[in-house]
Design an enzyme around this catalytic site. Sequence first.
Site, PDB file in Angstrom:
ATOM      1  N   LYS A  34       0.883  -1.251  -0.065  1.00 33.89           N
ATOM      2  CA  LYS A  34      -0.004  -0.020   0.005  1.00 33.89           C
ATOM      3  C   LYS A  34       0.797   1.399   0.172  1.00 33.89           C
ATOM      4  CE  LYS A  34      -4.405   0.135   2.374  1.00 33.89           C
ATOM      5  NZ  LYS A  34      -5.121   0.174   3.609  1.00 33.89           N
TER       6      LYS A  34
HETATM    7  C1  E4P Z   1      -8.103   1.000   3.638  1.00 31.09           C
HETATM    8  O1  E4P Z   1      -7.565   0.236   3.389  1.00 31.09           O
HETATM    9  C2  E4P Z   1      -7.926   1.580   5.024  1.00 31.09           C
HETATM   10  O2  E4P Z   1      -7.505   0.596   5.824  1.00 31.09           O
HETATM   11  C3  E4P Z   1      -9.414   2.052   5.860  1.00 31.09           C
HETATM   12  O3  E4P Z   1     -10.445   1.385   5.297  1.00 31.09           O
HETATM   13  C4  E4P Z   1      -9.574   3.097   6.538  1.00 31.09           C
HETATM   14  O4  E4P Z   1     -10.707   3.275   7.042  1.00 31.09           O
HETATM   15  P1  E4P Z   1     -10.905   4.298   8.210  1.00 31.09           P
HETATM   16  O5  E4P Z   1     -11.368   5.702   7.547  1.00 31.09           O
HETATM   17  O6  E4P Z   1     -12.213   3.861   9.043  1.00 31.09           O
HETATM   18  O7  E4P Z   1      -9.879   4.334   9.283  1.00 31.09           O
END
Ligand code: E4P
Length: 219
Positions: A88
Amino acid sequence: MKLFIDTANTDEIRAAATLGLLDGVTTNPSLLAKEIARRGGGEQEAIFKEICELVPGPVSAEVTATDYEGMVRQGREVAAIASNVVVKCPLTEDGLRATRTLSGEGIGVNATLVFQPIQALLAAKAGAAYVSPFVGRLDDISTTGMATVQEIVEIFSNYAFSTEVIVASVRNPIHVVDAARMGADIATIPYGVIMQLVKHPLTDIGLARFVADAAKYTS
Ligand code: E4P
């Protein structure tokens, strides 16, 4: 539509995997910090390895560096942990460059922290395997997160990009339904919301009635 779980908690991953519907996992540094705290310590590499063994599908592991060289170095390191690791990278200038380099080496990249369609287009052009628009965080600032997803899906279909859209920052089952209606490739969902997907009060009431009636003719 593929269903991923958005967590680094291996108990949650194990529990969700028993449903037989889990196609992948996404993590991020906040989720990893939470998991390390829950365990009272631990190394990120060991946790990623464990997750990759639990779920055969793609497991997103995020880089923590913010400069190009650091992201590429860390990306190569995490990609070496298991064949199903996806790196990522944040949607920044350096992140896009790192996406191009890592993708060019055959490493799958998930472009994260995407908040507008043009960022998704840039990530696709850089070779990202996935883009992750964060719908809940957009909703939090009074912008309709799912409208961004709709635009990304439309743009990608105009140009037949192979980049898959992961609806991320999912907060409720309606996000998941909307994602499916829009033709998003994947929704990555926290454990609690996955459990909500299964539930309907009329299912529970109906089942209780069937069980009671069945007792009238079975011993
Ligand atoms: C995406 O890959 C992230 O890990 C995640 O969906 C972030 O979500 P949040 O806004 O609930 O922290």
